[in-house]
Write an enzyme that holds these catalytic residues in place. Structure first.
Site, PDB file in Angstrom:
ATOM      1  N   GLU A 130       0.829  -1.206   0.000  1.00 31.80           N
ATOM      2  CA  GLU A 130       0.000   0.000   0.000  1.00 31.80           C
ATOM      3  C   GLU A 130       0.862   1.253   0.000  1.00 31.80           C
ATOM      4  O   GLU A 130       0.545   2.237  -0.673  1.00 31.80           O
ATOM      5  CB  GLU A 130      -0.921   0.009   1.226  1.00 31.80           C
ATOM      6  CG  GLU A 130      -1.944   1.139   1.231  1.00 31.80           C
ATOM      7  CD  GLU A 130      -1.441   2.446   1.829  1.00 31.80           C
ATOM      8  OE1 GLU A 130      -2.088   3.484   1.609  1.00 31.80           O
ATOM      9  OE2 GLU A 130      -0.384   2.439   2.507  1.00 31.80           O
ATOM     10  N   GLU A 131       1.972   1.204   0.737  1.00 35.84           N
ATOM     11  CA  GLU A 131       2.718   2.431   0.995  1.00 35.84           C
ATOM     12  C   GLU A 131       3.398   3.009  -0.238  1.00 35.84           C
ATOM     13  O   GLU A 131       3.380   4.222  -0.440  1.00 35.84           O
ATOM     14  CB  GLU A 131       3.772   2.189   2.087  1.00 35.84           C
ATOM     15  CG  GLU A 131       3.199   1.903   3.465  1.00 35.84           C
ATOM     16  CD  GLU A 131       2.459   3.089   4.073  1.00 35.84           C
ATOM     17  OE1 GLU A 131       2.320   4.131   3.413  1.00 35.84           O
ATOM     18  OE2 GLU A 131       2.015   2.957   5.220  1.00 35.84           O
ATOM     19  N   ASP A 162      -7.209   1.737   7.798  1.00 36.23           N
ATOM     20  CA  ASP A 162      -5.867   2.250   7.553  1.00 36.23           C
ATOM     21  C   ASP A 162      -5.755   3.684   8.066  1.00 36.23           C
ATOM     22  O   ASP A 162      -5.261   4.569   7.388  1.00 36.23           O
ATOM     23  CB  ASP A 162      -5.542   2.187   6.057  1.00 36.23           C
ATOM     24  CG  ASP A 162      -4.107   2.591   5.753  1.00 36.23           C
ATOM     25  OD1 ASP A 162      -3.279   2.610   6.686  1.00 36.23           O
ATOM     26  OD2 ASP A 162      -3.813   2.909   4.582  1.00 36.23           O
TER      27      ASP A 162
END
Length: 464
Positions: A328-329, A356
């Site tokens: 995701e990052e 998140d």
């Protein structure tokens, strides 16, 4: 985390319809979550025993295997779905002010900075140039190439701490993070040799906040770093007095992509096993801290949803699918890979839930769904209201990893949390286990579990 979350400033209240599932089961689930330490123990292991989990790292690979094994022990059907992820390694990072007004001869000043994810390197010995300070893209363009070429540009846009304190942390982050994402390319178009951004975060403890940048195809790639808020102020103050020179050394490497995985685990439904309700968080983290609030907490909440149902012997009518997303990052490749692999099954994806945004006290649920679907959440909201988490608010975005699903029409949900201090620690070395309040993590786990089980047991799937 997270991409920008924009909430409608309304409270959605509904008359409670006839319940499609026993409300006492939802209450049992809520109470069990509040008294369990399962989620906290999972966060502790991911942060303390495994550590940082940047995509492509050995720790990320270890985390995949750990979460998969924990879910197998719960009796879920577990598979690892391949994702090709970037493998970026940070290297040396240093910044020093070498010339400025009033400087004591023979001295310099070190800066607290960190490379932005995906940045290219400076020469091995570093580079040195004068710094130009701007607060916006418009201000940069107004300077023109003549005043920017050959220099280092600092985007000094402060994070609006008051906005965050008033419950609009996501909006405050959105105003600041655009310079992290696009600042390097904007500066490079005018001939800058490097770019700095003021950290997109709220706490001033000389903590630089990392995060991914995006190099545009129409601009040279130049080194980029985030500086702590205090050091951005220092540079700006000195630049107002005269020329400031800075030596910057960044030695990151972008290695070949590496094979990784989304962890996907199914607790099969008893009536409609082909229909899926996703509960999820992302398993990767940045490499400065250990990713407790971003986002081991979200992964642990999803794991606990399955653990609680097993503990209480509650069998959902639809399949509850736990997903620990990868990357995701710095790429969102996990969410995109899942969408591509399952796009033929979207009609059977009843809902997607992602957490998140840390583990602060939950106020309720935010939703990307139509009004009729929101009405169906009333039973869950009524139960969650007993712990002060009964709000339902529509949002334009509810989670980055589930974004491809929700853009395709799958109803999406997230946890509406107290995020006033989230960006104090987000993407910093201070994102560690001690930032998790166990009782608040349990409250969040209760919200996710109640919401998921309620949707899984609706008499009809949520309308789209």
């Amino acid at each position: 985390m997270p991409r920008v979350l924009v909430f409608a400033l309304v409270f959605i209240g509904f008359a409670l319809p006839a319940l499609a599932q026993p409300q006492d089961d939802l209450e049992r689930l809520r109470r069990a979550a509040l008294t369990s330490d399962y989620a906290y123990r999972q966060v502790a292991h991911l942060c303390n025993n495994i550590g940082l989990r940047l995509s492509g790292s050995a720790q990320a690979a270890g985390a995949v295997q750990y979460v998969a094994e924990q879910l197998r022990q719960l009796g879920l059907e577990v598979r690892l779905e391949k994702v090709s992820v970037p493998h970026w390694v940070r290297g040396v990072e240093a910044g020093t002010l070498t010339r400025y007004a009033g400087q004591v001869p023979g001295t310099s000043q070190k800066l607290a900075l960190t490379a932005l994810g995906g940045s290219v390197a400076t020469p091995a010995a570093g580079l040195e140039a004068e710094v130009v300070v701007v607060q916006s893209f418009d201000a940069l363009v107004a300077l023109g190439r003549e005043k920017v070429a050959g220099k280092i540009v600092l985007f000094n846009r402060p994070f609006d701490r008051q906005m965050a304190a008033q419950g609009q942390a996501g909006e405050a982050y959105g105003q600041a993070v655009i310079y992290r994402g696009g600042g390097a390319s904007a500066a490079a178009r005018l001939g800058a040799v490097a770019a700095l951004v003021r950290s997109a975060g709220g706490a001033n403890y000389r903590l630089p906040h990392t995060g991914a940048l995006r190099y545009a195809s129409d601009a040279p790639q130049i080194p980029a770093a985030a500086v702590a808020g205090e050091d951005a102020d220092l540079i700006a103050a000195l630049a107002a007095q005269g020329p400031v020179r800075l030596r910057l050394t960044l030695t990151p490497q972008s290695l070949p992509d590496i094979e990784s995985y989304n962890v996907v685990a199914d607790l099969k439904g008893s009536v409609h096993p082909e229909q899926v309700v996703i509960v999820s968080g992302h398993l990767d983290s940045w490499d400065l801290g250990t990713g407790a609030i971003d986002d081991a907490a979200g992964v642990a909440m999803a794991m606990q949803t399955a653990q609680l149902l097993k503990q209480l012997q509650l069998v959902p009518e639809r399949t509850i699918r736990v997903i620990a997303w990868m990357n995701e990052e710095n790429g969102l490749r996990g969410g995109r890979a899942y969408f591509e692999a399952h796009k033929g099954e979207l009609a059977n994806h009843v809902a997607a839930i992602e957490s998140d945004f840390g583990a602060g006290h939950p106020l309720g649920i935010y939703a990307k769904a139509n009004a009729k679907a929101l009405e169906r959440l009333a039973p869950a909201a009524a139960v969650l209201d007993r712990q002060g988490a009964g709000l339902i608010q529509p949002a334009q975005e509810v989670g980055a990893d589930i974004g491809p699903l929700t853009s395709a029409g799958v109803p999406g949900f997230g946890l509406l949390q107290d995020g006033r201090t989230y960006f104090d620690y987000h993407h910093t070395a201070a994102d560690t286990l001690d930032k998790i309040v166990p009782a608040e993590l349990a409250e969040n786990a209760a919200v996710m579990a109640v919401l998921a089980y309620s949707i899984a047991n609706l008499s009809e799937a949520l309308p789209r």
